[in-house]
Design a protein around this motif. Structure first.
Motif, PDB file in Angstrom:
ATOM      1  N   MET A   1      48.827  55.934  17.954  1.00 23.06           N
ATOM      2  CA  MET A   1      47.487  56.041  18.552  1.00 23.06           C
ATOM      3  C   MET A   1      47.615  55.921  20.050  1.00 23.06           C
ATOM      4  N   ASN A   2      47.004  56.854  20.798  1.00 20.13           N
ATOM      5  CA  ASN A   2      47.005  56.785  22.249  1.00 20.13           C
ATOM      6  C   ASN A   2      45.954  55.777  22.707  1.00 20.13           C
ATOM      7  N   ARG A   3      46.320  54.934  23.700  1.00 17.83           N
ATOM      8  CA  ARG A   3      45.390  53.934  24.239  1.00 17.83           C
ATOM      9  C   ARG A   3      45.453  53.989  25.754  1.00 17.83           C
ATOM     10  N   THR A   4      44.373  53.598  26.379  1.00 19.63           N
ATOM     11  CA  THR A   4      44.355  53.547  27.842  1.00 19.63           C
ATOM     12  C   THR A   4      43.504  52.383  28.295  1.00 19.63           C
ATOM     13  N   SER A   5      43.858  51.795  29.454  1.00 16.74           N
ATOM     14  CA  SER A   5      43.059  50.738  30.068  1.00 16.74           C
ATOM     15  C   SER A   5      42.545  51.245  31.393  1.00 16.74           C
ATOM     16  N   SER A   6      41.329  50.933  31.733  1.00 14.98           N
ATOM     17  CA  SER A   6      40.779  51.338  33.026  1.00 14.98           C
ATOM     18  C   SER A   6      39.895  50.238  33.568  1.00 14.98           C
ATOM     19  N   ILE A   7      39.833  50.149  34.924  1.00 14.56           N
ATOM     20  CA  ILE A   7      38.982  49.164  35.581  1.00 14.56           C
ATOM     21  C   ILE A   7      38.122  49.902  36.594  1.00 14.56           C
ATOM     22  N   LEU A   8      36.842  49.782  36.472  1.00 13.82           N
ATOM     23  CA  LEU A   8      35.927  50.347  37.450  1.00 13.82           C
ATOM     24  C   LEU A   8      35.159  49.188  38.060  1.00 13.82           C
ATOM     25  N   ILE A   9      35.424  48.896  39.340  1.00 14.20           N
ATOM     26  CA  ILE A   9      34.937  47.677  39.968  1.00 14.20           C
ATOM     27  C   ILE A   9      33.650  47.962  40.734  1.00 14.20           C
ATOM     28  N   GLY A  10      32.690  47.040  40.620  1.00 19.14           N
ATOM     29  CA  GLY A  10      31.495  47.075  41.453  1.00 19.14           C
ATOM     30  C   GLY A  10      30.357  47.894  40.885  1.00 19.14           C
ATOM     31  N   ALA A  11      30.552  48.679  39.859  1.00 19.01           N
ATOM     32  CA  ALA A  11      29.465  49.464  39.285  1.00 19.01           C
ATOM     33  C   ALA A  11      28.814  48.674  38.172  1.00 19.01           C
TER      34      ALA A  11
ATOM     35  N   VAL B   1      37.327  35.558  29.751  1.00 22.75           N
ATOM     36  CA  VAL B   1      38.201  34.565  30.384  1.00 22.75           C
ATOM     37  C   VAL B   1      37.691  34.329  31.808  1.00 22.75           C
ATOM     38  N   TYR B   2      38.047  33.179  32.359  1.00 16.68           N
ATOM     39  CA  TYR B   2      37.709  32.923  33.759  1.00 16.68           C
ATOM     40  C   TYR B   2      38.819  32.101  34.396  1.00 16.68           C
ATOM     41  N   GLY B   3      38.791  32.032  35.723  1.00 18.14           N
ATOM     42  CA  GLY B   3      39.792  31.252  36.433  1.00 18.14           C
ATOM     43  C   GLY B   3      39.608  31.355  37.936  1.00 18.14           C
ATOM     44  N   CYS B   4      40.320  30.513  38.687  1.00 10.30           N
ATOM     45  CA  CYS B   4      40.275  30.555  40.155  1.00 10.30           C
ATOM     46  C   CYS B   4      41.062  31.762  40.657  1.00 10.30           C
ATOM     47  N   PRO B   5      40.645  32.321  41.770  1.00  8.81           N
ATOM     48  CA  PRO B   5      41.463  33.385  42.373  1.00  8.81           C
ATOM     49  C   PRO B   5      42.780  32.813  42.871  1.00  8.81           C
ATOM     50  N   LYS B   6      43.838  33.606  42.790  1.00  6.93           N
ATOM     51  CA  LYS B   6      45.148  33.156  43.253  1.00  6.93           C
ATOM     52  C   LYS B   6      45.085  32.806  44.729  1.00  6.93           C
ATOM     53  N   LYS B   7      45.836  31.800  45.126  1.00  6.93           N
ATOM     54  CA  LYS B   7      45.839  31.337  46.512  1.00  6.93           C
ATOM     55  C   LYS B   7      46.160  32.491  47.451  1.00  6.93           C
TER      56      LYS B   7
ATOM     57  N   GLN C   1      38.360  48.345  28.020  1.00  4.47           N
ATOM     58  CA  GLN C   1      37.548  48.315  29.227  1.00  4.47           C
ATOM     59  C   GLN C   1      37.492  46.886  29.771  1.00  4.47           C
ATOM     60  N   LEU C   2      37.745  46.756  31.077  1.00  4.33           N
ATOM     61  CA  LEU C   2      37.666  45.463  31.745  1.00  4.33           C
ATOM     62  C   LEU C   2      36.492  45.465  32.707  1.00  4.33           C
ATOM     63  N   LYS C   3      35.731  44.384  32.686  1.00  5.05           N
ATOM     64  CA  LYS C   3      34.622  44.226  33.623  1.00  5.05           C
ATOM     65  C   LYS C   3      34.744  42.857  34.290  1.00  5.05           C
ATOM     66  N   PHE C   4      34.727  42.838  35.629  1.00  3.27           N
ATOM     67  CA  PHE C   4      34.884  41.592  36.386  1.00  3.27           C
ATOM     68  C   PHE C   4      33.549  41.156  36.978  1.00  3.27           C
ATOM     69  N   PHE C   5      33.363  39.834  37.017  1.00  2.02           N
ATOM     70  CA  PHE C   5      32.166  39.227  37.591  1.00  2.02           C
ATOM     71  C   PHE C   5      32.587  38.141  38.584  1.00  2.02           C
ATOM     72  N   THR C   6      31.681  37.839  39.517  1.00  2.00           N
ATOM     73  CA  THR C   6      31.814  36.627  40.337  1.00  2.00           C
ATOM     74  C   THR C   6      30.990  35.541  39.681  1.00  2.00           C
ATOM     75  N   LEU C   7      31.644  34.447  39.324  1.00  2.00           N
ATOM     76  CA  LEU C   7      30.973  33.335  38.649  1.00  2.00           C
ATOM     77  C   LEU C   7      30.817  32.168  39.632  1.00  2.00           C
TER      78      LEU C   7
ATOM     79  N   LEU D   1      35.476  40.165  31.377  1.00  2.00           N
ATOM     80  CA  LEU D   1      35.207  40.585  30.000  1.00  2.00           C
ATOM     81  C   LEU D   1      36.148  41.736  29.653  1.00  2.00           C
ATOM     82  N   LYS D   2      36.852  41.609  28.520  1.00  2.00           N
ATOM     83  CA  LYS D   2      37.693  42.694  28.013  1.00  2.00           C
ATOM     84  C   LYS D   2      37.107  43.182  26.691  1.00  2.00           C
ATOM     85  N   VAL D   3      36.859  44.483  26.624  1.00  2.00           N
ATOM     86  CA  VAL D   3      36.324  45.093  25.396  1.00  2.00           C
ATOM     87  C   VAL D   3      37.335  46.114  24.882  1.00  2.00           C
ATOM     88  N   ASP D   4      37.638  46.044  23.571  1.00  2.00           N
ATOM     89  CA  ASP D   4      38.665  46.894  22.953  1.00  2.00           C
ATOM     90  C   ASP D   4      38.044  47.555  21.708  1.00  2.00           C
ATOM     91  N   ASN D   5      38.120  48.884  21.636  1.00  2.00           N
ATOM     92  CA  ASN D   5      37.603  49.564  20.440  1.00  2.00           C
ATOM     93  C   ASN D   5      38.714  50.190  19.600  1.00  2.00           C
TER      94      ASN D   5
END
Length: 495
Positions: free
Chosen positions: A1-11, A69-75, A119-125, A110-114
């Motif tokens: 099965m072919n799979r792909t990951s993509s990140i679209l930031i800010g939309a 998942v969440y965490g601090c930004p790397k130094k 699909q990865l979606k990033f937030f500022t918490l 948030l990571k969503v897998d079908n």
């Protein structure tokens, strides 16, 4: 099965991308997309409160699995880099039901897998303490009792629920065992140190012990109380800016004895800067370079000279002009962020009080060049006119009487004000909404003017006026809400 990951930031709506197979390949298969729709890329919650997030929409024709998942930004990175120091998993459901207990700003992912696409979606918490961002107004009553009022900058979530903005006295509500009296100044510093990144609020007083209070800027927790009277027989009249030649967090302050001191914003101790008897009236607390980085040189001034200290080995250096008095000092925020920011020293002729000249130097006070000379018998400025700057302009702004003037530093100061306050309002302090030294920090587009009107009939005679820098328009006003203001600053969100 072919799979792909993509990140679209800010939309707000994200659609997964197809794999890299060419469409003319007989084995080519278009992967099933995933769409995530969210109301905002920023999520706010208070520490210790349950966060329920159930307003996002995930669309896919295949069954999906989720991971939060969440965490601090790397130094050394920012939130926008999406680079974690450490990842903590909090949910495997499409929604969040979680209680965050540590204050700070984090990356939330948030990571969503079908089964075909990811699909990865990033937030500022933002995990808030309650008083994370807003305007602080330090005031004294007629009896000398002090209070610290707070006008909160509401998050979108708080605006929707119409939460309270104005808090009369947060210092005593958070520190009921202490009494704040005869406040002189307040300063906020956000800086790197050996102990890690530190954010501090400092309040100087003229109480019986000349106490200086140090608080954590995030939580408003009281950390240290330093009685300056016991050690030096004086109190702090002005808190200066950070001296950050090294990661020590020193603040150059001025005593009521007109002598310079260094206040340590990490441990709270005070040290004298000079054994020589000096006559100083002000310490420079303004911002340097485009992003407001701390100055390498501590400096103060009085009528006779500017006193600067670039290093411990060279000690105090005095800059003066024979036949002239120091009238005021300003710093230009040059556009390229260069650390050698021009400092403009305005001198007044001792014999001819209408004659002025400017000397220009850098923050090491080693090389000077001539600026403008001008004559003005009715200059709308005095030695106590506070001069402030902004990252958006090379002009500076200063207060005189009940008006604000704008000055380009390379021409004669303006005769007409940019902003005039209502009649009877006496300007006590001015500041901008400085939001930190990050390049993308924003802010510095608003001017805060704290005033006192002795003829106001209401119980409180202090007010706050907020103006837009771009067109000098009035944005908001809080009239008759305060005692006599000492200082106004913007408490910005810190790391």
């Amino acid at each position: 099965m072919n799979r792909t990951s993509s990140i679209l930031i800010g939309a707000l709506t994200l659609v997964s991308l197809v794999s890299c197979n060419w469409k003319d390949d007989p084995n080519y298969k278009e992967l099933m997309p995933i769409t995530i729709t969210v109301p905002s890329d920023t999520i706010n919650t208070n520490a210790g409160e349950r966060l329920i997030l159930n307003n996002l929409v995930i669309e896919s024709n295949l069954e999906t699995t989720c991971e939060w998942v969440y965490g601090c930004p790397k130094k050394g990175t920012s939130i926008q880099d999406h680079d974690f120091e450490k990842i903590i998993k909090i949910s495997e459901n499409p929604n969040i039901d979680y209680t965050f207990d540590k204050i700070g700003t984090y990356i939330l992912r948030l990571k969503v897998d079908n089964g075909e696409s990811i699909q990865l979606k990033f937030f500022t918490l933002n995990v808030n303490a309650g008083y994370d961002e807003g305007v602080l107004v330090l005031c004294n009553s007629e009896e000398g009792k002090s209070n610290l009022s707070f006008i909160k900058t509401l998050t979108k979530e708080e605006e929707m629920t119409q939460q309270e903005r104005f808090f009369t006295d947060i210092f005593h509500s958070l520190n009921p065992n202490y009494t704040l009296e005869k406040a002189q100044d307040i300063y906020m510093g956000d800086f790197p140190a050996k102990l890690g990144h530190l954010s501090k609020l400092v309040i100087a007083t003229n109480d019986e012990k000349g106490r200086i209070y140090q608080m954590d800027a995030k939580t408003m927790e009281l950390l240290t109380v330093t009685p300056m009277q016991e050690q030096y027989g004086t109190y702090c009249t002005e808190l200066g800016g950070l001296h950050a030649k090294s990661n020590e967090g020193g603040n150059f302050i001025l005593g009521a004895d007109k002598q310079p001191y260094r206040y340590d914003m990490v441990l709270g101790f005070i040290a004298a800067f000079s054994d020589e008897k000096l006559e100083l009236e002000h310490t420079y607390e303004g911002l340097f370079d485009k992003y407001g980085k701390p100055n390498k040189t501590a400096f103060w001034w009085g009528p006779n000279y500017v006193a600067s200290r670039y290093s411990a080995t060279k000690g105090i250096q005095l800059t003066k002009e024979e036949g002239w008095e120091v009238f005021n000092v300003a710093c230009k925020r040059i556009s390229n962020g260069n650390s050698d920011n021009p400092i403009y020293i305005l001198f007044q002729n001792k014999q001819d009080k209408s004659s002025f000249k400017v000397k220009i130097t850098t923050d090491n006070f080693r090389i000077f060049k001539n600026g403008i000379n001008f004559t003005n018998a009715d200059l709308k400025m005095d030695r106590n006119s506070k001069i402030i700057n902004t990252r958006h302009s090379n002009d500076v702004y200063y207060a005189y009487d009940n008006a604000i003037y704008r000055w380009g530093l390379i021409s004669t100061p303006a005769l007409e004000p940019a902003i005039r306050l209502p009649k009877g309002e006496l300007i006590r302090d001015i500041s901008t909404n400085f939001k930190g030294m990050e390049k993308d920090a924003g802010g510095e587009d608003l001017l805060y003017i704290a005033t006192y009107n002795p003829n106001r009939t209401s119980e409180h005679k202090g007010s706050l006026y907020i103006y837009q820098f771009s067109d000098n328009s009035l944005v908001e006003k809080f009239e008759g809400k305060f005692d006599d203001p000492v200082k106004v600053i913007y408490k910005y969100r810190t790391k």
